[in-house]
Design an enzyme around this catalytic site. Structure first.
Site, mmCIF file in Angstrom:
data_model
loop_
_atom_site.group_PDB
_atom_site.id
_atom_site.type_symbol
_atom_site.label_atom_id
_atom_site.label_comp_id
_atom_site.label_asym_id
_atom_site.label_seq_id
_atom_site.Cartn_x
_atom_site.Cartn_y
_atom_site.Cartn_z
ATOM 1 N N HIS A 31 -37.312 26.221 -7.394
ATOM 2 C CA HIS A 31 -36.554 27.244 -8.110
ATOM 3 C C HIS A 31 -35.487 26.645 -9.005
ATOM 4 O O HIS A 31 -35.130 27.233 -10.024
ATOM 5 C CB HIS A 31 -36.010 28.288 -7.128
ATOM 6 C CG HIS A 31 -37.093 29.220 -6.689
ATOM 7 N ND1 HIS A 31 -37.853 28.988 -5.571
ATOM 8 C CD2 HIS A 31 -37.592 30.335 -7.276
ATOM 9 C CE1 HIS A 31 -38.762 29.942 -5.472
ATOM 10 N NE2 HIS A 31 -38.629 30.771 -6.491
ATOM 11 N N GLU A 80 -49.229 36.156 -3.251
ATOM 12 C CA GLU A 80 -48.760 34.767 -3.300
ATOM 13 C C GLU A 80 -48.978 34.030 -1.983
ATOM 14 O O GLU A 80 -48.556 32.889 -1.825
ATOM 15 C CB GLU A 80 -47.292 34.694 -3.733
ATOM 16 C CG GLU A 80 -46.342 35.572 -2.979
ATOM 17 C CD GLU A 80 -44.913 35.509 -3.532
ATOM 18 O OE1 GLU A 80 -44.606 34.628 -4.346
ATOM 19 O OE2 GLU A 80 -44.105 36.355 -3.123
ATOM 20 N N ASN A 140 -46.982 30.224 -8.081
ATOM 21 C CA ASN A 140 -46.159 29.104 -7.573
ATOM 22 C C ASN A 140 -46.316 28.995 -6.059
ATOM 23 O O ASN A 140 -46.542 27.917 -5.511
ATOM 24 C CB ASN A 140 -44.677 29.326 -7.885
ATOM 25 C CG ASN A 140 -44.430 29.524 -9.358
ATOM 26 O OD1 ASN A 140 -45.218 29.070 -10.168
ATOM 27 N ND2 ASN A 140 -43.351 30.196 -9.699
ATOM 28 N N CYS A 170 -47.284 36.000 -12.680
ATOM 29 C CA CYS A 170 -45.874 35.776 -13.019
ATOM 30 C C CYS A 170 -45.388 34.416 -12.533
ATOM 31 O O CYS A 170 -44.212 34.096 -12.637
ATOM 32 C CB CYS A 170 -44.995 36.897 -12.485
ATOM 33 S SG CYS A 170 -45.001 37.008 -10.687
HETATM 34 C C1 PEP Z 1 -44.378 32.735 -7.497
HETATM 35 O O1 PEP Z 1 -44.349 32.390 -6.311
HETATM 36 O O2 PEP Z 1 -45.279 32.406 -8.288
HETATM 37 C C2 PEP Z 1 -43.305 33.559 -8.062
HETATM 38 C C3 PEP Z 1 -43.372 34.038 -9.281
HETATM 39 O O3 PEP Z 1 -42.204 33.769 -7.299
HETATM 40 P P1 PEP Z 1 -41.105 32.650 -7.024
HETATM 41 O O4 PEP Z 1 -41.347 31.507 -7.971
HETATM 42 O O5 PEP Z 1 -39.780 33.254 -7.245
HETATM 43 O O6 PEP Z 1 -41.346 32.279 -5.598
HETATM 44 MG MG MG Z 2 -43.054 33.365 -4.940
#
Ligand code: PEP
Ligand code: MG
Length: 592
Positions: free
Chosen positions: A212, A455, A478, A526
């Site tokens: 992050h 996810e 991600n 996303c």
């Molecule tokens: C992801 O996991 O792809 C996502 C968009 O959420 P984050 O990156 O905040 O975990």
């Molecule tokens: Mg995520």
């Protein structure tokens, strides 16, 4: 002597400037420039802070003298003597003056900068006793910083006017040079506070490409390299460095020839950006007329206007947890959240905003206390919706705030990290309860579509359940990669195995998109894959028509969309899916 450190490329572009080393524990010290006429007052602030600590130590010395047993008194007295000696150290004092006078750093920044310089010298000492005095130095610096809090400078943090990056960099410049922040580690919240900062680039020793901290660096659209192991030890305060955010390289002490070469690359990148800006108002249509939705990922409501300017047609992911972080456990109440979500909606001028409920935990601790709590495996622990369901009152507060904000624009509600049918039912029950509570209080609220993030592999493999309960789905690639491959996304030591093109990942992505399309359910991606131009054609070929990414990537992805023929890409994508190792196939030119 020049040398290069290899790290991971996280935020594109080239930055050149002088290194500012900061220990992560001190990053929340304000960093800003003072005006020349304020230099004397700033030096005076440090002097007063230092004097206050000297007086405090003198008082302590007096009470220690009367203490018993005598051994303890003796030990304490010796420690206080060392502290006094360090406070009187000429190098510390003259160094702090130098950073304020010559570089116009504010007092706190000057003090912590000089601390890093002197601490480095302590590290290099052979004598163990002297080496251990570094801890004393840190202690007295923190005391001076605390004492200075009572004498805060009236100057507000400001963004340095800065040189345009295409201007040549002259080594003899002192004040007007870009600054590159180098740290062992930065939390996502630390990184976020640099949004309005004076830094032209970032380097950290640790972190993976989709950690992050890296995601926030990318959203700042400033060149950054993470996972550049040992950078904070090899780079010295004030060294000249170049960051190549595209290649993930940090060049230390570059030669004039290297400076010229990177200056050229920098100008090329700027030309490319201005070329892309011509696509701002072009509709995102493929060659065969397929409309593609390009959405923005944002961290704060204030990011919304920038997303519109970057060409986004909505927000596909508002990471609401950034409203909750770095607040020492005092979470935002309903009113504060409602106003924040409303600001995001208004900032998007009527375009839809997908608000994801809080996703803290793993590498996004709420604050230092949560980061220190001994979770064995934070990425597999009480994170995201699990954390929300463990505290229904907190979750209901957020749900009510989102529902109320929805009265002012097109809000969508997105739930992270669901895997179990029971979690889905509990979540939807709480959404219904939030509506009932608002009715009882007579407060207005708007309609929201409710979506789930896919996810966790378990969610992708039981998609029917999600299709039944939710209005839309969003692939969080991600985490999907992290949990499918058992690779910690924030651990640079396994970053080479974090592979978006692993056949298992691609199969989960492909089947999710295909099943959603078959049922006419909206689906987007996303995760960082959506903003990675090397993935655009593959995702289009797999049937994706909605991408959510950092605003700075939107036009580059749009360029790929404009050149694509989805019919041909669909055939090619099936070949990619059938590959053992699809990487090389993607490197070769794909069909248009
Ligand atoms: C992801 O996991 O792809 C996502 C968009 O959420 P984050 O990156 O905040 O975990
Ligand atoms: Mg995520």
């Amino acid at each position: 002597m020049s040398f290069a450190i290899q790290g991971l490329a996280v935020a594109r572009g080239i930055a050149m400037g002088r290194a500012v080393l900061v220990a992560s524990s001190r990053v929340d010290v304000a960093h800003y420039f003072v005006a020349e006429h304020e230099v004397a007052a700033e030096i005076d602030r440090v002097r007063r802070g230092r004097n206050a600590v000297v007086e405090e130590i003198a008082r302590l010395q007096a009470s220690v003298a009367a203490m018993s047993p005598r051994e303890t008194a003796h030990e304490l007295a010796a420690m206080l003597d060392v502290h006094l000696m360090l406070l009187n150290d000429e190098e510390l004092i003259s160094g702090v003056k130098h950073w304020i006078t010559d570089r116009l750093y504010n007092a706190e920044w000057a003090l912590t900068t000089q601390l890093e310089v002197v601490a480095r010298q302590f590290d290099e000492m052979e004598d163990q006793y002297l080496r251990e005095r570094k801890a004393d130095l840190e202690q007295i610096t923190e005391k001076v910083l605390r004492a200075m809090k009572g004498a805060a400078s009236p100057v507000l943090p400001l963004q340095r006017a800065g040189r345009r990056s295409s201007q040549p960099l002259l080594l003899e410049d002192t004040v007007d040079v870009p600054l590159i922040l180098v740290a062992h580690d930065l939390s996502p919240a630390d990184m976020l506070q640099f949004k309005q900062s004076v830094f032209a680039g970032f380097v950290t020793d640790v972190g993976g490409k989709t950690s992050h901290t890296a995601i926030v660096a990318r959203s700042l659209d400033i060149p950054a390299v993470v996972g550049a192991r040992l950078a904070s030890q090899l780079v010295r305060q004030d060294d000249w460095v170049i960051i190549d955010g595209d290649a993930g390289v940090v060049v230390v002490d570059p030669s004039p020839a290297m400076l010229a070469e990177y200056g050229f690359k920098q100008r090329q990148a700027e030309l490319e950006r201005s070329r892309l800006s011509r696509l701002l108002h072009t509709p995102a249509l493929t060659l065969d007329g397929e409309r593609v939705e390009l959405l923005a990922n944002i961290e704060m409501p204030e990011d919304a206007p920038g997303a519109v300017q970057a060409g986004a047609v909505g927000v596909g992911l508002f990471r609401s947890e950034f409203l909750f972080m770095g607040r020492q456990g005092r979470l935002p109440d309903e009113e504060e959240q409602y106003l924040a979500y409303r600001r995001a909606l208004e900032g998007m001028q009527g375009l839809p905003v997908t608000i994801r409920t809080v996703d803290v935990g793993a590498d996004k601790p709420l604050d230092a206390a949560q980061a220190d709590a001994a979770h064995l495996n934070p990425a597999l622990g009480l994170r995201a919706i699990r954390w929300s369901l463990a505290d229904p009152a907190m979750f209901l507060t957020q749900l009510r705030a989102i529902l109320r904000a929805a009265a002012h624009g097109k809000a969508k509600l997105l739930i992270p990290m669901l895997a179990h049918a029971s979690e889905i039912r509990q979540t939807l029950d709480l959404v219904a309860q939030a509506r009932v509570e608002l009715d009882q209080r007579g407060l207005a609220y708007g309609p929201v579509q409710v979506g789930a993030m896919i996810e966790i592999p378990a969610a992708a493999l039981t998609l029917g359940l999600f299709l039944r309960y939710f209005d839309f789905l969003s692939l969080g690639t991600n985490d999907l990669i992290q949990y499918t491959l058992a690779i910690d996304r924030s651990d640079e030591s396994v970053a080479h195995l974090y592979d978006p093109l692993h056949p298992a990942v691609l199969r989960l992505v492909a089947s999710t998109i295909a099943e959603c399309r078959a049922q006419g359910k909206e689906v987007s991606v996303c995760g960082e894959m959506a903003g990675d131009v090397s993935m655009t054609r593959l995702l289009l070929g797999l049937g994706l028509r909605s991408f959510s990414m950092h605003p700075a990537q939107i036009l580059a992805v749009k360029q790929e969309v404009l050149r694509a023929d989805t019919g041909r890409l669909a055939v090619w994508a099936q070949q990619v899916l059938a590959c053992e190792e699809p990487g090389p196939l993607l490197e070769r030119p794909a069909p248009p």
